[in-house]
Motif scaffolding. Structure first.
Motif, PDB file in Angstrom:
ATOM      1  N   THR A   1      -7.637  -1.505  11.622  1.00 32.51           N
ATOM      2  CA  THR A   1      -8.784  -0.600  11.539  1.00 32.51           C
ATOM      3  C   THR A   1      -8.378   0.866  11.692  1.00 32.51           C
ATOM      4  O   THR A   1      -9.136   1.760  11.308  1.00 32.51           O
ATOM      5  CB  THR A   1      -9.809  -0.943  12.628  1.00 32.51           C
ATOM      6  N   LEU A   2      -7.190   1.107  12.237  1.00 32.08           N
ATOM      7  CA  LEU A   2      -6.709   2.478  12.472  1.00 32.08           C
ATOM      8  C   LEU A   2      -5.701   2.932  11.426  1.00 32.08           C
ATOM      9  O   LEU A   2      -5.283   4.097  11.445  1.00 32.08           O
ATOM     10  CB  LEU A   2      -6.044   2.573  13.851  1.00 32.08           C
ATOM     11  N   ARG A   3      -5.307   2.072  10.513  1.00 31.62           N
ATOM     12  CA  ARG A   3      -4.186   2.350   9.615  1.00 31.62           C
ATOM     13  C   ARG A   3      -4.601   3.191   8.422  1.00 31.62           C
ATOM     14  O   ARG A   3      -5.581   2.886   7.738  1.00 31.62           O
ATOM     15  CB  ARG A   3      -3.566   1.028   9.130  1.00 31.62           C
ATOM     16  N   ALA A   4      -3.837   4.248   8.158  1.00 34.77           N
ATOM     17  CA  ALA A   4      -4.018   5.012   6.930  1.00 34.77           C
ATOM     18  C   ALA A   4      -3.473   4.206   5.757  1.00 34.77           C
ATOM     19  O   ALA A   4      -2.480   3.485   5.902  1.00 34.77           O
ATOM     20  CB  ALA A   4      -3.293   6.352   7.019  1.00 34.77           C
ATOM     21  N   PRO A   5      -4.094   4.300   4.579  1.00 39.22           N
ATOM     22  CA  PRO A   5      -3.565   3.575   3.417  1.00 39.22           C
ATOM     23  C   PRO A   5      -2.137   4.011   3.107  1.00 39.22           C
ATOM     24  O   PRO A   5      -1.747   5.162   3.346  1.00 39.22           O
ATOM     25  CB  PRO A   5      -4.520   3.976   2.290  1.00 39.22           C
ATOM     26  N   LEU A   6      -1.352   3.082   2.560  1.00 41.27           N
ATOM     27  CA  LEU A   6       0.007   3.404   2.162  1.00 41.27           C
ATOM     28  C   LEU A   6       0.001   4.350   0.959  1.00 41.27           C
ATOM     29  O   LEU A   6      -0.831   4.219   0.065  1.00 41.27           O
ATOM     30  CB  LEU A   6       0.771   2.135   1.791  1.00 41.27           C
ATOM     31  N   THR A   7       0.927   5.273   0.968  1.00 46.88           N
ATOM     32  CA  THR A   7       1.119   6.120  -0.200  1.00 46.88           C
ATOM     33  C   THR A   7       1.937   5.356  -1.239  1.00 46.88           C
ATOM     34  O   THR A   7       2.519   4.306  -0.948  1.00 46.88           O
ATOM     35  CB  THR A   7       1.854   7.411   0.172  1.00 46.88           C
ATOM     36  N   GLU A   8       2.005   5.886  -2.440  1.00 49.45           N
ATOM     37  CA  GLU A   8       2.819   5.250  -3.476  1.00 49.45           C
ATOM     38  C   GLU A   8       4.286   5.167  -3.051  1.00 49.45           C
ATOM     39  O   GLU A   8       4.970   4.177  -3.301  1.00 49.45           O
ATOM     40  CB  GLU A   8       2.686   6.019  -4.792  1.00 49.45           C
ATOM     41  N   ALA A   9       4.765   6.224  -2.386  1.00 50.61           N
ATOM     42  CA  ALA A   9       6.162   6.227  -1.929  1.00 50.61           C
ATOM     43  C   ALA A   9       6.382   5.158  -0.868  1.00 50.61           C
ATOM     44  O   ALA A   9       7.414   4.472  -0.856  1.00 50.61           O
ATOM     45  CB  ALA A   9       6.536   7.601  -1.385  1.00 50.61           C
ATOM     46  N   GLU A  10       5.414   5.000   0.031  1.00 52.10           N
ATOM     47  CA  GLU A  10       5.538   3.981   1.074  1.00 52.10           C
ATOM     48  C   GLU A  10       5.501   2.584   0.468  1.00 52.10           C
ATOM     49  O   GLU A  10       6.238   1.685   0.908  1.00 52.10           O
ATOM     50  CB  GLU A  10       4.416   4.160   2.098  1.00 52.10           C
ATOM     51  N   LEU A  11       4.664   2.375  -0.517  1.00 59.16           N
ATOM     52  CA  LEU A  11       4.639   1.086  -1.210  1.00 59.16           C
ATOM     53  C   LEU A  11       5.980   0.791  -1.874  1.00 59.16           C
ATOM     54  O   LEU A  11       6.503  -0.327  -1.788  1.00 59.16           O
ATOM     55  CB  LEU A  11       3.526   1.077  -2.258  1.00 59.16           C
ATOM     56  N   ALA A  12       6.546   1.805  -2.526  1.00 58.19           N
ATOM     57  CA  ALA A  12       7.817   1.619  -3.227  1.00 58.19           C
ATOM     58  C   ALA A  12       8.936   1.260  -2.256  1.00 58.19           C
ATOM     59  O   ALA A  12       9.832   0.472  -2.592  1.00 58.19           O
ATOM     60  CB  ALA A  12       8.174   2.880  -4.007  1.00 58.19           C
ATOM     61  N   ARG A  13       8.904   1.824  -1.038  1.00 57.99           N
ATOM     62  CA  ARG A  13       9.954   1.533  -0.061  1.00 57.99           C
ATOM     63  C   ARG A  13       9.930   0.079   0.400  1.00 57.99           C
ATOM     64  O   ARG A  13      10.912  -0.404   0.980  1.00 57.99           O
ATOM     65  CB  ARG A  13       9.831   2.473   1.145  1.00 57.99           C
ATOM     66  N   ARG A  14       8.845  -0.619   0.169  1.00 56.26           N
ATOM     67  CA  ARG A  14       8.767  -2.036   0.522  1.00 56.26           C
ATOM     68  C   ARG A  14       9.394  -2.931  -0.541  1.00 56.26           C
ATOM     69  O   ARG A  14       9.354  -4.157  -0.413  1.00 56.26           O
ATOM     70  CB  ARG A  14       7.309  -2.441   0.764  1.00 56.26           C
ATOM     71  N   ASN A  15       9.955  -2.325  -1.600  1.00 57.42           N
ATOM     72  CA  ASN A  15      10.656  -3.083  -2.640  1.00 57.42           C
ATOM     73  C   ASN A  15       9.811  -4.241  -3.175  1.00 57.42           C
ATOM     74  O   ASN A  15      10.179  -5.425  -3.040  1.00 57.42           O
ATOM     75  CB  ASN A  15      11.993  -3.626  -2.103  1.00 57.42           C
ATOM     76  N   PRO A  16       8.657  -3.928  -3.785  1.00 60.81           N
ATOM     77  CA  PRO A  16       7.788  -5.013  -4.265  1.00 60.81           C
ATOM     78  C   PRO A  16       8.460  -5.933  -5.272  1.00 60.81           C
ATOM     79  O   PRO A  16       8.030  -7.075  -5.443  1.00 60.81           O
ATOM     80  CB  PRO A  16       6.600  -4.253  -4.883  1.00 60.81           C
ATOM     81  N   GLN A  17       9.530  -5.457  -5.911  1.00 59.82           N
ATOM     82  CA  GLN A  17      10.223  -6.310  -6.884  1.00 59.82           C
ATOM     83  C   GLN A  17      10.860  -7.529  -6.221  1.00 59.82           C
ATOM     84  O   GLN A  17      11.146  -8.527  -6.892  1.00 59.82           O
ATOM     85  CB  GLN A  17      11.277  -5.507  -7.653  1.00 59.82           C
ATOM     86  N   TRP A  18      11.095  -7.454  -4.912  1.00 58.40           N
ATOM     87  CA  TRP A  18      11.690  -8.584  -4.191  1.00 58.40           C
ATOM     88  C   TRP A  18      10.622  -9.513  -3.612  1.00 58.40           C
ATOM     89  O   TRP A  18      10.956 -10.555  -3.027  1.00 58.40           O
ATOM     90  CB  TRP A  18      12.570  -8.077  -3.044  1.00 58.40           C
ATOM     91  N   LEU A  19       9.357  -9.158  -3.725  1.00 58.99           N
ATOM     92  CA  LEU A  19       8.292  -9.879  -3.036  1.00 58.99           C
ATOM     93  C   LEU A  19       7.654 -10.943  -3.930  1.00 58.99           C
ATOM     94  O   LEU A  19       7.609 -10.806  -5.151  1.00 58.99           O
ATOM     95  CB  LEU A  19       7.210  -8.899  -2.573  1.00 58.99           C
ATOM     96  N   THR A  20       7.127 -11.980  -3.290  1.00 58.60           N
ATOM     97  CA  THR A  20       6.317 -12.969  -3.997  1.00 58.60           C
ATOM     98  C   THR A  20       4.930 -12.372  -4.250  1.00 58.60           C
ATOM     99  O   THR A  20       4.555 -11.337  -3.680  1.00 58.60           O
ATOM    100  CB  THR A  20       6.174 -14.238  -3.161  1.00 58.60           C
ATOM    101  N   SER A  21       4.143 -13.052  -5.072  1.00 57.13           N
ATOM    102  CA  SER A  21       2.794 -12.560  -5.341  1.00 57.13           C
ATOM    103  C   SER A  21       1.962 -12.535  -4.065  1.00 57.13           C
ATOM    104  O   SER A  21       1.176 -11.601  -3.842  1.00 57.13           O
ATOM    105  CB  SER A  21       2.116 -13.422  -6.409  1.00 57.13           C
ATOM    106  N   ARG A  22       2.117 -13.530  -3.203  1.00 56.83           N
ATOM    107  CA  ARG A  22       1.381 -13.544  -1.932  1.00 56.83           C
ATOM    108  C   ARG A  22       1.807 -12.388  -1.043  1.00 56.83           C
ATOM    109  O   ARG A  22       0.967 -11.737  -0.403  1.00 56.83           O
ATOM    110  CB  ARG A  22       1.609 -14.882  -1.211  1.00 56.83           C
TER     111      ARG A  22
END
Length: 255
Positions: A156-177
């Motif tokens: 409830t306190l979290r600011a949305p992730l920025t595009e840069a923050e999303l990219a740092r999570r390496n979505p290419q390595w993640l499953t759809s879930r």
């Protein structure tokens, strides 16, 4: 409830909440052998900010200090709620209030851990060495419930992730879930994707992973279970800085 602070009150007042990140971690009690041994291994005490002399570990391809860069920056910990910036309307008082409430809902317990190599992505990239509980054990169920509570309560306190923050999570390595979790909760490894772990190294090759595992195995036996009796709020005051212990919140229920 709250305990010792990792940084002084002047620093606490000086935070720019537009850039500071807060994380909810498990960290062993600062007066425990686990905290001392783990901080020495990483070369830094996240409570005091003091650099530590890392042990000499024969057989590594490089000095230990060069193989613990990432975990040293975060301090000895296991993630319960991943680092987040606070939403514009959120305050430090809100953060402390939720930490107090969550801690009050849980009872202390002991967590038996062992060394493991994780994050290998089915052999497609090197993994990192971490301390893990046994899958399916009662203490793993307890820490999983704690993490799930933290994920929901603090969101409830979290600011949305920025595009840069999303990219740092390496979505290419993640499953759809995992990508769904990242979009909804700001972190891909929550709920059924969560695996409690205390990181001990950067990603290392198999030979270094074996040396690190062999070094830790007898020490894990000697140190015994980790005591889980509080939440630790860590802070990264500005991007790129190390994380520090900001406050601790003791669990409220009897064991």
């Amino acid at each position: 409830m709250s305990g010792m602070h990792g940084i002084n009150d002047v620093d606490r007042r000086a935070f720019d909440l537009n850039v500071a990140r807060f994380a909810i971690y498990y960290a062993p009690p600062s007066d425990a052998c686990w905290w001392n041994e783990g901080s020495r291994w990483l070369g830094r005490d996240a409570m005091t900010g003091v650099e530590r002399q890392a042990p000499s570990v024969p057989g590594l391809s490089r000095a230990l200090h060069d193989l613990t860069t990432d975990p040293r920056r975060y301090g000895l910990h296991a993630t319960l709620k991943a680092p987040m910036r606070l939403a514009p309307q959120a305050t430090l008082s809100d953060l402390m209030g939720i930490a107090t409430a969550v801690a009050a809902r849980h009872a202390p317990f002991d967590l038996v851990v062992h060394t493991d190599v994780i994050g290998t992505e089915k052999g497609t990239r090197a993994g990192f060495v971490a301390l893990r509980p046994e899958a399916g054990a009662a203490d793993e169920n307890a820490v999983n419930a704690l993490a799930a509570d933290c994920v929901v309560a603090f969101d409830t306190l979290r600011a949305p992730l920025t595009e840069a923050e999303l990219a740092r999570r390496n979505p290419q390595w993640l499953t759809s879930r995992q990508r769904e979790c990242l979009a909804q909760w700001g972190y891909p490894y929550v709920f059924e994707e969560f695996r409690f772990h205390v990181t001990l190294s950067d990603r290392v090759d198999a030979a270094d992973a074996t040396v690190i595992t062999d070094w830790w195995r007898p020490r894990v036996q000697a140190l015994g279970p980790m005591r889980v009796d509080s939440l630790a709020v860590f802070v990264q005051p500005t991007p790129g800085e190390p994380f520090h212990v900001f406050d601790r919140f003791a669990f409220g229920k009897a064991a």
